[in-house]
Motif scaffolding. Structure first.
Motif, short mmCIF file in Angstrom:
data_model
loop_
_atom_site.label_atom_id
_atom_site.label_comp_id
_atom_site.label_asym_id
_atom_site.label_seq_id
_atom_site.Cartn_x
_atom_site.Cartn_y
_atom_site.Cartn_z
N MET A 21 2.81 -8.22 -5.21
CA MET A 21 3.17 -7.27 -4.31
C MET A 21 1.94 -6.44 -3.69
N ASN A 29 -0.25 0.76 -1.49
CA ASN A 29 1.19 1.06 -1.40
C ASN A 29 1.92 1.71 -2.58
N GLN A 30 2.74 2.57 -2.38
CA GLN A 30 3.18 3.49 -3.62
C GLN A 30 3.94 2.46 -4.54
N LEU A 31 4.67 1.55 -3.86
CA LEU A 31 5.47 0.55 -4.99
C LEU A 31 4.62 -0.24 -5.77
N THR A 32 3.31 -0.81 -5.04
CA THR A 32 2.36 -1.33 -5.88
C THR A 32 1.91 -0.35 -6.98
N GLN A 34 3.21 2.11 -8.34
CA GLN A 34 4.14 2.25 -9.51
C GLN A 34 4.35 1.00 -10.31
#
Length: 66
Positions: A21, A29-32, A34
């Motif tokens: 990711m 990145n927000q997902l990374t 998280q």
């Protein structure tokens, strides 16, 4: 609660996902982020389990003093 080996396997899986990711989406990145936090939680659980003695075969017998 996870057995320690299951938790270890989950940590390795999450770590591999996080690396992929981070490479594809970037480290900010927000997902990374998280996924990184989820990995941190798993690592904290693992460390806690390693620190906590397990007495699976021992019985707790309270001793009362009069």
């Amino acid at each position: 609660m996870y057995l320690i080996q299951q938790l270890h396997n989950e940590i390795e899986r999450k770590r591999a996902e996080l690396i992929n990711m981070g490479l594809s989406l970037g480290l900010d990145n927000q997902l990374t982020v998280q996924f990184s936090q989820e990995l941190d939680d798993l690592l904290n659980q693992y460390q806690q389990m390693k620190r906590t003695p397990r007495h699976t075969n021992a019985r707790y017998i309270p001793i009362y003093h009069s």
